[in-house]
Design an enzyme around this catalytic site. Structure first.
Site, mmCIF file in Angstrom:
data_model
loop_
_atom_site.group_PDB
_atom_site.id
_atom_site.type_symbol
_atom_site.label_atom_id
_atom_site.label_comp_id
_atom_site.label_asym_id
_atom_site.label_seq_id
_atom_site.Cartn_x
_atom_site.Cartn_y
_atom_site.Cartn_z
ATOM 1 N N GLU A 60 -1.841 3.245 0.196
ATOM 2 C CA GLU A 60 -0.929 3.534 1.293
ATOM 3 C C GLU A 60 0.373 4.177 0.813
ATOM 4 O OE1 GLU A 60 -2.754 0.747 1.105
ATOM 5 O OE2 GLU A 60 -3.998 1.085 2.879
ATOM 6 N N HIS A 129 -4.683 -7.831 8.901
ATOM 7 C CA HIS A 129 -5.220 -6.818 9.800
ATOM 8 C C HIS A 129 -4.698 -6.974 11.228
ATOM 9 C CE1 HIS A 129 -7.934 -6.663 6.396
ATOM 10 N NE2 HIS A 129 -8.489 -5.574 6.854
#
Length: 326
Positions: A60, A129
């Protein structure tokens, strides 16, 4: 006019802008060949090729850094953080660089990137998540923070975000990705940023919310209406910068306000809305502002997940408290 889900509306918007503007590129983990973990980019690689739909490493930090570099050189990257809990390694590049380009260069450079972030709970996901972390970014100068709540608003707001010259954090409430369909014309018409949407007129209480919680809030307004209570429903849509005037005008009319969000209560964005009402609408209010929020915990795993999220019953109860207090 096609009936599409929210996720399909996002795909339509990206495809429209990529066809119209060759500087628009999409990047992220699995966004190319696989079409993304939620299939938001399905079909884009086949249509526009691997040069404009980039499958990145599982990193990321690199995704954010590449996006900032592209934007600084005249491209319009649409980067995907695969899940909201994966966005934290990106914060350094977004906060320290993307958000500061205009100020740092005295307007000579801007950073027209969009960071798409699948957001929120309600899908029975594992740890990391399911996050409701919008206030992490609403506190950062130089960023726009946008969250659609329907297919039509997802299409129009994503078009506007891609066209914006400054960085936009685009939170996508994944619980409603495929919850229902709506007619959306693929006509390239953007919706305005920095504007709240009044979804329902009312005279007794103002219900303010954003993202996935719009659904429960509208259902709460229906439940209140069955008892003769008229609730106005406002979808903030662009959290930063906030269109407070629309909220204020509603509260002038109703005298009461309930703020609904699934993020943790302490320092959630609802606290900012409540603070502005205290500053600017004190004499318009006839009852204390109520907040219906998530709890000051991590969003739990699926057995307790729906207990965490604000429910129709909690929203209705808060609205009734405001009515009883006046």
């Amino acid at each position: 006019m096609a009936q599409v889900t929210l996720i399909e509306a996002l795909t339509m918007a990206m495809a429209h802008e990529m066809a119209k503007d060759p500087s628009v590129v999409v990047l992220g983990e699995d966004v190319g060949i696989n079409g993304g973990v939620f299939r938001a980019t399905a079909g884009l690689s086949e249509k526009f090729g691997p040069v404009r739909v980039l499958d990145t490493p599982l990193d990321e930090t690199t995704i954010a850094g590449i996006a900032v570099g592209m934007a600084a050189q005249g491209m319009k990257p649409v980067a995907e953080a695969q899940f909201d809990g994966f966005v934290y390694p990106m914060v350094d590049h977004i906060v320290c660089h993307a958000a500061r380009f205009r100020t740092r260069t005295r307007g000579r450079l801007t950073c027209p990137l969009v960071l798409r972030v699948p957001w929120g709970g309600g899908i029975r996901a594992p740890e990391h998540h399911s996050e409701a972390n919008e206030s992490t970014f609403t506190n950062v100068p130089g960023l726009r923070v946008v969250m659609p709540s329907s297919p039509s608003r997802a299409y129009g707001l994503l078009l506007a975000a891609i066209r914006d010259p400054d960085p936009v954090i685009f939170f996508e409430p994944k619980r409603i990705y495929r919850q229902y369909k709506e007619e959306v014309a693929d006509d390239g018409e953007a919706l305005p940023l920095d504007v709240c949407f009044v979804l329902r007129d009312g005279s007794d209480v103002t219900l303010v919310t954003w993202g996935a919680q719009v659904k429960e809030t509208l259902e709460a307004a229906d439940a209140l209406a069955r008892d003769g209570i008229s609730a106005e429903v406002i979808d903030i849509a662009t959290l930063k910068p906030l269109d407070f005037d629309t909220i204020h005008e509603s509260v002038k009319k109703t005298g009461r306000c309930v703020i609904v969000h699934e993020a943790p209560r302490t320092a959630g964005f609802g606290a900012e809305v409540a603070a502005r009402l205290a500053e600017h609408a004190m004499y318009d209010l006839v009852a204390p502002v109520e907040r219906v929020t998530g709890y000051d915990t991590h969003i739990p795993l699926f057995r307790l997940e729906m207990k965490y999220l604000p429910s129709v019953e909690r929203i209705v109860a808060a609205a009734r408290r405001t009515l009883a207090a006046s």
